[in-house]
Design a protein around this motif. Structure first.
Motif, PDB file in Angstrom:
ATOM      1  N   ILE A   2       1.050  -0.996  -0.021  1.00 59.12           N
ATOM      2  CA  ILE A   2      -0.028  -0.009  -0.040  1.00 59.12           C
ATOM      3  C   ILE A   2       0.732   1.224   0.117  1.00 59.12           C
ATOM      4  O   ILE A   2       1.766   1.391   0.812  1.00 59.12           O
ATOM      5  CB  ILE A   2      -0.759  -0.052   1.112  1.00 59.12           C
ATOM      6  N   ILE A   4       1.938   5.002   0.593  1.00 62.02           N
ATOM      7  CA  ILE A   4       1.405   6.284   1.888  1.00 62.02           C
ATOM      8  C   ILE A   4       2.022   7.449   1.220  1.00 62.02           C
ATOM      9  O   ILE A   4       3.143   7.775   0.986  1.00 62.02           O
ATOM     10  CB  ILE A   4       2.170   5.910   2.948  1.00 62.02           C
ATOM     11  N   VAL A  15       6.312   4.468   8.202  1.00 66.72           N
ATOM     12  CA  VAL A  15       6.497   3.863   6.703  1.00 66.72           C
ATOM     13  C   VAL A  15       7.788   3.122   6.577  1.00 66.72           C
ATOM     14  O   VAL A  15       8.072   1.782   6.122  1.00 66.72           O
ATOM     15  CB  VAL A  15       6.464   5.021   5.654  1.00 66.72           C
ATOM     16  N   SER A  21       4.421  -3.953   4.332  1.00 65.31           N
ATOM     17  CA  SER A  21       3.143  -3.547   4.217  1.00 65.31           C
ATOM     18  C   SER A  21       2.905  -2.406   3.306  1.00 65.31           C
ATOM     19  O   SER A  21       1.899  -2.227   2.491  1.00 65.31           O
ATOM     20  CB  SER A  21       2.429  -3.433   5.467  1.00 65.31           C
ATOM     21  N   VAL A  22       4.059  -1.225   3.592  1.00 63.85           N
ATOM     22  CA  VAL A  22       3.611  -0.108   2.719  1.00 63.85           C
ATOM     23  C   VAL A  22       4.936   0.367   2.103  1.00 63.85           C
ATOM     24  O   VAL A  22       5.934  -0.107   2.488  1.00 63.85           O
ATOM     25  CB  VAL A  22       2.852   0.978   3.829  1.00 63.85           C
ATOM     26  N   SER A  23       4.739   1.424   1.443  1.00 68.46           N
ATOM     27  CA  SER A  23       5.887   2.173   0.626  1.00 68.46           C
ATOM     28  C   SER A  23       5.553   3.651   0.624  1.00 68.46           C
ATOM     29  O   SER A  23       4.383   3.748   0.213  1.00 68.46           O
ATOM     30  CB  SER A  23       6.374   1.281  -0.597  1.00 68.46           C
ATOM     31  N   ALA A  31      -3.684   5.459  -2.989  1.00 65.76           N
ATOM     32  CA  ALA A  31      -2.764   5.503  -1.596  1.00 65.76           C
ATOM     33  C   ALA A  31      -3.592   5.767  -0.553  1.00 65.76           C
ATOM     34  O   ALA A  31      -4.572   6.402  -0.687  1.00 65.76           O
ATOM     35  CB  ALA A  31      -1.443   6.469  -2.066  1.00 65.76           C
ATOM     36  N   LEU A 221      -1.129   4.284  11.120  1.00 66.72           N
ATOM     37  CA  LEU A 221      -1.098   3.606   9.789  1.00 66.72           C
ATOM     38  C   LEU A 221      -1.425   1.969   9.949  1.00 66.72           C
ATOM     39  O   LEU A 221      -2.262   1.593   9.023  1.00 66.72           O
ATOM     40  CB  LEU A 221       0.337   3.753   9.323  1.00 66.72           C
ATOM     41  N   ILE A 225      -4.020   0.301   7.532  1.00 70.25           N
ATOM     42  CA  ILE A 225      -3.773  -1.171   6.667  1.00 70.25           C
ATOM     43  C   ILE A 225      -4.833  -2.184   6.965  1.00 70.25           C
ATOM     44  O   ILE A 225      -5.105  -2.899   6.213  1.00 70.25           O
ATOM     45  CB  ILE A 225      -2.320  -1.341   7.056  1.00 70.25           C
TER      46      ILE A 225
END
Length: 256
Positions: A2, A4, A15, A21-23, A31, A221, A225
């Motif tokens: 996902i 961010i 992050v 999980s995220v980028s 996003a 965050l 998610i």
């Protein structure tokens, strides 16, 4: 993975701590967008959603027009809108839980001028949490030194008292919440000391729950998610509207 968008400060660190999980993302499309909680946050969140954001995290949301917050809820639909309220961390709220059998509910706080209105709102929010439902204002007294109000929980009529005193100078805020019955739950929050403690007491003794170490930014965050990947419902906007509307009535110069 996902994306961010708009992560700065503690959110940027979060992050980096969640690489599986995220980028980072540079645009709102597809996003989760981090929105600053200063005035106009609801309109900024609406704009991000209309640009294709799949979720929103609002950093420490301040006062906002209720009509705009209601519009945000309508525009968001099933897209999660997580409100990162540092004094109402989701993990500490879960630790405190609902004290259904409590006969006495109270919130006692102190805050400087800068945080006073937000602390009143969060004191109301904590009483809503331990009461397990919406609250109704019965009476109040407001002075230059603070506010005192009597509330009750709508479903059962249990009384709840909130007191917020104005601190001289600067020094952060402190908030203590109590729900007492056969089991007593106490929540202590201290901004200056960065402390959030939950203690549960029964006739057999007291249990102080472990202090939560995760940053509130990372927690928020992860909440977004979880909502996106697991379908976890998010009712942060509804809760905020309740707390903000009641706090506004507590602080109003009118008797209505």
């Amino acid at each position: 993975m996902i994306g961010i968008c708009g992560a700065t400060g503690g959110y940027r660190v979060a992050v980096a701590e969640l690489p599986m999980s995220v980028s980072p993302a540079t645009a709102s499309q597809d996003a989760v967008v981090i929105v600053k909680g200063s005035h106009g946050w609801a309109e900024r969140a609406i704009s991000a959603l209309r640009e294709g954001a799949v979720g929103i995290v609002v950093a420490d949301p301040g006062e906002e027009d209720d009509k705009v917050v209601a519009e945000l809820a309508a525009v968001a639909g099933r897209a999660p809108v997580v409100l990162d309220r540092p004094r109402m961390r989701a993990d500490v709220v879960a630790d405190a839980g609902v004290t259904a059998a409590a006969r006495y509910l109270a919130a006692d706080a102190a805050a400087d001028v800068a945080s006073f209105r937000a602390v009143v709102r969060d004191a109301v929010g904590w009483l809503r949490v331990v009461a397990g439902g919406p609250l109704t204002l019965r009476s109040r007294a407001v002075s230059a030194h603070g506010v005192l109000a009597l509330l009750d929980e709508a479903a059962t009529g249990r009384a709840a008292v909130v007191t917020v005193s104005l601190l001289a100078g600067r020094g952060g805020s402190r908030l203590r919440v109590q729900a007492a019955g056969e089991t007593r739950t106490e929540v202590e929050l201290d901004d200056a000391a960065d402390v959030a403690v939950v203690e549960v007491s029964t006739i057999e003794g007291a249990l102080r729950l472990p202090r939560r170490r995760e940053s509130h930014e990372r927690l928020a965050l992860r909440g977004a998610i979880s909502a996106l990947t697991g379908g976890r419902p998010v009712d942060d906007l509804e809760a905020f509207r309740h707390d903000a509307a009641l706090a506004l009535r507590l602080l109003s110069s009118s008797d209505n």
